[in-house]
Enzyme design. Structure first.
Site, PDB file in Angstrom:
ATOM      1  N   SER A   6       0.869  -1.020  -0.097  1.00 51.46           N
ATOM      2  CA  SER A   6       0.067   0.086   0.122  1.00 51.46           C
ATOM      3  C   SER A   6       1.028   0.963   0.113  1.00 51.46           C
ATOM      4  O   SER A   6       2.194   1.203   0.404  1.00 51.46           O
ATOM      5  CB  SER A   6      -0.873  -0.011   1.432  1.00 51.46           C
ATOM      6  OG  SER A   6      -0.081   0.244   2.379  1.00 51.46           O
ATOM      7  N   ASP A   7       0.259   2.460  -0.508  1.00 48.37           N
ATOM      8  CA  ASP A   7       0.957   3.639  -0.120  1.00 48.37           C
ATOM      9  C   ASP A   7       1.050   3.860   1.457  1.00 48.37           C
ATOM     10  O   ASP A   7      -0.102   3.175   1.993  1.00 48.37           O
ATOM     11  CB  ASP A   7       0.512   4.639  -1.258  1.00 48.37           C
ATOM     12  CG  ASP A   7       1.437   5.825  -1.230  1.00 48.37           C
ATOM     13  OD1 ASP A   7       2.463   6.019  -0.609  1.00 48.37           O
ATOM     14  OD2 ASP A   7       1.214   6.339  -2.490  1.00 48.37           O
ATOM     15  N   TYR A   8       1.618   4.815   1.720  1.00 48.16           N
ATOM     16  CA  TYR A   8       1.522   5.261   3.194  1.00 48.16           C
ATOM     17  C   TYR A   8       0.107   5.311   3.846  1.00 48.16           C
ATOM     18  O   TYR A   8      -0.541   6.479   3.545  1.00 48.16           O
ATOM     19  CB  TYR A   8       2.278   6.610   3.354  1.00 48.16           C
ATOM     20  CG  TYR A   8       2.746   6.871   4.683  1.00 48.16           C
ATOM     21  CD1 TYR A   8       4.027   6.618   4.957  1.00 48.16           C
ATOM     22  CD2 TYR A   8       1.931   7.598   5.809  1.00 48.16           C
ATOM     23  CE1 TYR A   8       4.565   6.719   6.448  1.00 48.16           C
ATOM     24  CE2 TYR A   8       2.427   7.747   7.094  1.00 48.16           C
ATOM     25  CZ  TYR A   8       3.769   7.536   7.279  1.00 48.16           C
ATOM     26  OH  TYR A   8       4.314   7.810   8.485  1.00 48.16           O
TER      27      TYR A   8
END
Length: 756
Positions: A298-300
């Site tokens: 996932s992105d942040y």
């Protein structure tokens, strides 16, 4: 040692070296489920330990990392080591340093129940301690081989500091210059984006991903993040499936074909479904259609953000939707670690789905050699030897000058002579802190070469150089405009360094107005009123809308953010030691209100084909044309193109045609020209772009020299994505141009014959 790279590798380039990354046989073409080691580990791990292998966090132990993202789920060193010892963490990101990395790895491989090594990741976007031009600027070189070399150098340096996995390259196609993250990618064109995606993956990973100096790539953001509405970060992307597949997905496919074994989901939703929870993207396309065997991170906190999207009810629901969609690793939120055991116990998440994600993660770790050598890229000797190497510094200087685009040069003002008096004015002429540019996570600021330093080194005592800031980026400085005017009056020529600060470009830096900020415009107007010749050096991470004295300056260079060697790179060009090479990877609009604005748009039913402004696809204030088009870039000479020629009036269905033109240096100086091939499908079942880039050729031309450039087109080059999701060409008429930019050249035509 085996992981070293030679000076020749960096300076002479890997662009001609053809290889298939070891990632492909090690992972993408293998069946991870058959690996006995991985299956034994999965069988023995608890669900909590499996959740740990699906959770990555920022590194509190190695404190030399960036403050790019907000701090969440902070952990003390004792807590961190305890979780590692329990086998409940896949790895850490954005910390550097081999000694601390070895300390944490020792806990993982000696104290944890299953001895699974950690993986260390980081945002190495355009260099480590040695910073190269930002990706958009480097793409202006129109030289994928250069990008491969700088990525290779970045990997050597970053892996020496203990990073094994980079969250790069960003391969989003970006067509709205208001979006701050344009700076991280390759601009507005898909074909060019494909070339640079492939090159950067090869550079980061090298010929063998098990080598100590390899850093595995993570193409991002999957997918269509560059299509966010209004150019506003984190916004929705509402695009047809044909546009997704035609424009936004090809650079990802190219990156995976080049050997990338990880990817990162994007923050945006597409048609209402956030990417981190988008089964169609992460499973149907990525793993189903493309056969991708690697992992998705996932992105942040993007899996947690499914809640704020309104797509998930709460944390457990977000975990269910992200994991079952195909997102393997949760970044920073801790939601997988917190909720997966209960979700498996309740039956909301099948254990088989967890095991499949863990299998992909462990397969990546094994593919890069961590099980055989957990301390790879954690060598203190390499950390001393391979950081800030002279060959990397020389490459940074070369990359910088090849990325600069000469936009305008009335009267041949450039190059400047190394004599007389020069006034150098602008917010960043001497301020080192801004020189690494946006998304430079680990820079050595003190070693950055400012424009003042570069000019002084180039001029020596041959010319007088007077320097002042004139203004700050977004605020005036008392008395500075007056000071700048005095220096301009006393100088033979003025060089204005204007544009954006590093903090105005990048993530969360969307701009409504992409012009030069008002305090700098006031400075430019005051200096222009002196009547002295002005050279404008633009500092920026996107295309800009130029106005007033900046737009009217006789000479303008787009210099982007060039990194460590900025001052030397610019001086090399301004004083004529080298000739400009750069070409624009983004269209410069006449006004901010034209955005989104890109060259390969569709024509519409009322295109602006004449000077008549009435009832045409245009705004009242400006024509539907760029100030500087995609592909534009001047040399210090003059160059002409003959009319485009095609080898045959018709292309057989399974044949090809050759497209040629003669390019001549008609001036008195050596020139570096970048000839570009464009195609238009004149009539199709879906309306097509007015032009589409299909090839580039770099030419070094002596005065008076002519070279005939040729390109070969086949049916595959003429296809487009249809509503049935397949890409293929249709018989019919095509126009082609060999041109210096997306608006130049003389067209030729041919017909693609139907197949049998």
């Amino acid at each position: 040692m085996a992981g070293s790279v030679s000076r020749r590798d960096l300076l002479k380039g890997a662009s001609a070296v053809a290889f298939v990354s070891a990632a492909l046989p090690a992972l993408a073409k293998a069946a991870p489920a058959t690996d006995p080691l991985i299956e034994r580990l999965i069988a023995r791990m608890s669900v909590q330990q499996k959740a740990g292998q699906l959770s990555i966090y920022s590194d509190p132990a190695r404190t030399d990392g960036p403050g790019v993202n907000p701090g969440l789920v902070a952990q003390s060193m004792d807590e961190l080591k305890a979780r590692i010892a329990r086998g409940e963490m896949v790895g850490l990101f954005n910390g550097i340093g081999t000694l601390a990395g070895r300390e944490l790895q020792k806990v993982a491989v000696e104290q944890s129940p299953h001895k699974i090594p950690l993986i260390f990741a980081g945002d190495v976007i355009h260099g480590m301690k040695t910073t190269f031009p930002v990706p958009l600027g480097e793409t202006a070189s129109f030289d994928p081989g250069l990008a491969e070399r700088t990525a290779r150098a970045a990997a050597v340096e970053a892996s020496a500091r203990g990073i094994q996995w980079t969250f790069a390259p960003m391969v989003d196609v970006a067509r709205d210059q208001r979006w701050g993250r344009v700076v991280e990618g390759s601009g507005e064109d898909t074909w060019l984006g494909v070339q640079f995606a492939r090159a950067r993956v090869r550079g980061f990973q090298g010929p063998d991903i098990r080598r100590d100096d390899s850093m595995i790539a993570c193409p991002k953001h999957f997918a269509a993040y560059g299509a966010v509405q209004g150019g506003m970060d984190y916004n929705t992307a509402d695009i047809p499936d044909t546009t997704l597949r035609e424009v936004h997905l090809p650079p990802f496919k190219a990156a995976f074909d080049a050997g990338a074994i990880t990817t990162m989901s994007s923050f945006n939703d597409i048609a209402g479904v956030p990417s981190t929870g988008n089964h169609y993207l992460l499973t149907d396309i990525l793993r189903g259609e493309w056969g991708f065997k690697g992992l998705v991170v996932s992105d942040y906190t993007s899996e947690e953000e499914l809640i704020l999207h309104g797509y998930a009810a709460d944390g457990p629901d977000a975990v269910v939707k992200a994991l079952t969609a195909g997102c393997d690793i949760s970044m920073q939120s801790g939601l997988y670690w917190k909720h997966l055991p209960d979700l498996v116990a309740s039956g909301r998440v099948p254990l088989a789905a967890v095991d499949a994600a863990v299998r992909r993660v462990l397969s990546v770790k094994k593919a890069i050699g961590l099980f055989d050598n957990p301390y790879r890229s954690l060598d203190p000797a390499r950390e001393q030897r391979d950081v800030r190497r002279p060959d990397a510094i020389a490459l940074a200087r070369e990359a910088g000058r090849k990325s600069v685009v000469l936009l305008k040069n009335e009267g041949g003002l450039l190059p400047l002579a190394k004599r007389g008096s020069i006034a150098l004015i602008g917010p960043a002429v001497s301020q080192k802190g801004d020189y690494p540019g946006p998304w430079a996570s680990f820079p050595d600021i003190d070693s950055c070469v400012t424009v003042e330093e570069g000019f002084r080194a180039a001029l020596g005592d041959k010319a007088k150089l007077s320097v002042t800031r004139g203004s700050d980026y977004e605020a005036p400085i008392d008395g500075e405009i007056e000071h700048a005017v005095r220096l301009a009056k006393d100088a033979d020529v003025v060089v204005l360094l204007l544009g954006e600060s590093a903090s105005m470009s990048g993530e969360a830096q969307a701009r409504v107005d992409i012009g030069i900020p008002a305090p700098q415009l006031a400075l430019a107007e005051a200096v222009a009123a002196t009547g002295k010749p002005i050279v404008v050096l633009l500092r920026h991470g996107r295309a800009l809308a130029l106005t007033g004295a900046v737009r009217n300056a006789p000479a303008i260079m787009a210099t982007w953010f060039l990194g460590s060697e900025t001052g030397n790179s610019i001086a090399d060009l301004v004083f004529g030691d080298y000739v400009p090479q750069g070409r624009l990877p983004v269209s410069f609009p006449q006004a901010s209100g034209q955005e989104p604005f890109y060259y390969d748009h569709r024509r519409t039913g009322r295109p602006q084909l004449t000077e008549d402004p009435n009832y045409k696809a245009r705004y009242r204030e400006v024509t539907d044309e760029p100030l500087y088009p995609f592909g534009h870039g001047l040399t210090y000479s003059s160059v002409s193109y003959s009319p485009t020629r095609v080898s045959a009036a018709a292309m057989p269905w399974d044949g090809s045609v050759t497209v040629t033109a003669t390019v001549t240096n008609t001036g008195k100086r050596r020139a570096h020209e970048v000839a570009q091939l464009y195609v238009n499908d004149k009539v199709a079942s879906l309306t097509q772009p007015v032009r589409a880039l299909k090839g580039i050729r770099h030419l070094d031309l002596d005065p008076g020299q002519s070279v005939t450039v040729s390109f070969t087109l086949t049916r595959d080059d003429l296809g487009f994505v249809h509503p049935d999701k397949r890409r293929y060409a249709e018989p019919g008429a095509f126009d082609v141009w060999v041109a210096p930019s997306a608006v130049g050249g003389t067209a030729a035509g041919f017909v693609l014959r139907p197949g049998r």
